[in-house]
Design a protein around this motif. Structure first.
Motif, short mmCIF file in Angstrom:
data_model
loop_
_atom_site.label_atom_id
_atom_site.label_comp_id
_atom_site.label_asym_id
_atom_site.label_seq_id
_atom_site.Cartn_x
_atom_site.Cartn_y
_atom_site.Cartn_z
N HIS A 199 0.87 -1.18 0.00
CA HIS A 199 0.00 0.00 0.00
C HIS A 199 0.90 1.22 0.00
O HIS A 199 1.98 1.20 0.58
CB HIS A 199 -0.90 -0.02 1.24
N SER A 200 0.46 2.29 -0.62
CA SER A 200 1.30 3.48 -0.71
C SER A 200 1.54 4.12 0.65
O SER A 200 2.51 4.83 0.84
CB SER A 200 0.67 4.50 -1.66
N MET A 201 0.67 3.83 1.63
CA MET A 201 0.83 4.41 2.96
C MET A 201 1.93 3.69 3.75
O MET A 201 2.55 4.27 4.62
CB MET A 201 -0.49 4.33 3.72
N TYR A 202 2.20 2.42 3.44
CA TYR A 202 3.20 1.64 4.16
C TYR A 202 4.50 1.66 3.38
O TYR A 202 4.61 1.09 2.31
CB TYR A 202 2.73 0.19 4.33
N THR A 203 5.50 2.32 3.93
CA THR A 203 6.79 2.40 3.25
C THR A 203 7.87 1.66 4.03
O THR A 203 8.97 1.50 3.51
CB THR A 203 7.23 3.85 3.06
N PHE A 204 7.58 1.21 5.25
CA PHE A 204 8.56 0.53 6.07
C PHE A 204 8.04 -0.83 6.50
O PHE A 204 6.83 -1.02 6.66
CB PHE A 204 8.92 1.35 7.31
N CYS A 205 8.94 -1.77 6.68
CA CYS A 205 8.59 -3.12 7.10
C CYS A 205 8.09 -3.10 8.54
O CYS A 205 8.66 -2.41 9.39
CB CYS A 205 9.80 -4.04 6.98
N ARG A 206 7.06 -3.86 8.82
CA ARG A 206 6.53 -3.93 10.18
C ARG A 206 7.42 -4.74 11.10
O ARG A 206 7.35 -4.60 12.30
CB ARG A 206 5.14 -4.55 10.17
N GLY A 224 11.64 -2.70 10.23
CA GLY A 224 11.68 -1.24 10.11
C GLY A 224 12.44 -0.71 8.91
O GLY A 224 12.57 0.51 8.76
N GLN A 225 12.94 -1.58 8.05
CA GLN A 225 13.66 -1.11 6.87
C GLN A 225 12.68 -0.67 5.78
O GLN A 225 11.53 -1.09 5.75
CB GLN A 225 14.54 -2.24 6.32
N ARG A 226 13.14 0.18 4.89
CA ARG A 226 12.29 0.69 3.81
C ARG A 226 11.97 -0.42 2.82
O ARG A 226 12.84 -1.18 2.43
CB ARG A 226 12.98 1.84 3.09
N LEU A 227 10.70 -0.52 2.45
CA LEU A 227 10.28 -1.52 1.48
C LEU A 227 10.59 -1.04 0.07
O LEU A 227 10.54 0.14 -0.23
CB LEU A 227 8.77 -1.79 1.60
N ALA A 228 10.90 -1.97 -0.80
CA ALA A 228 11.25 -1.64 -2.19
C ALA A 228 10.01 -1.33 -3.00
O ALA A 228 8.94 -1.67 -2.73
CB ALA A 228 12.01 -2.77 -2.83
#
Length: 86
Positions: A72-79, A82-86
């Motif tokens: 989803h565009s609102m989720y940019t980090f791993c739950r 905590g690293q940024r998702l590609a």
């Protein structure tokens, strides 16, 4: 004289605490393998399990820990990590 002794003890204790915290966090950071590219099969407690979700859900695997997250565009980090998702 007592004030100087307390100040010196405080500074020495604070420096030792900082050194301990630095070594603790550096040890946990080197324990993770950042070069992992294949997602893990097992599910995590906070990550989504693909068996529980239907195929209509869009899930993306984290490149660092392999946990599945919602795409989803609102989720940019791993739950999980905590690293940024590609």
């Amino acid at each position: 004289m007592a004030t100087w002794a307390w100040l010196l003890a405080y500074l020495l204790g604070f420096a030792l605490l900082q050194l301990y915290l630095y070594r603790y966090f550096m040890k946990s950071a080197t324990a993770k393998s950042p070069e992992r590219t294949t997602p893990r099969v097992e599910s995590r407690t906070r990550a989504f399990n693909t068996n529980e979700r239907g195929p209509d859900e869009n899930l993306v695997a984290c490149n660092t820990c392999g946990a599945y997250n919602e795409s989803h565009s609102m989720y940019t980090f791993c739950r999980e990590c905590g690293q940024r998702l590609a």
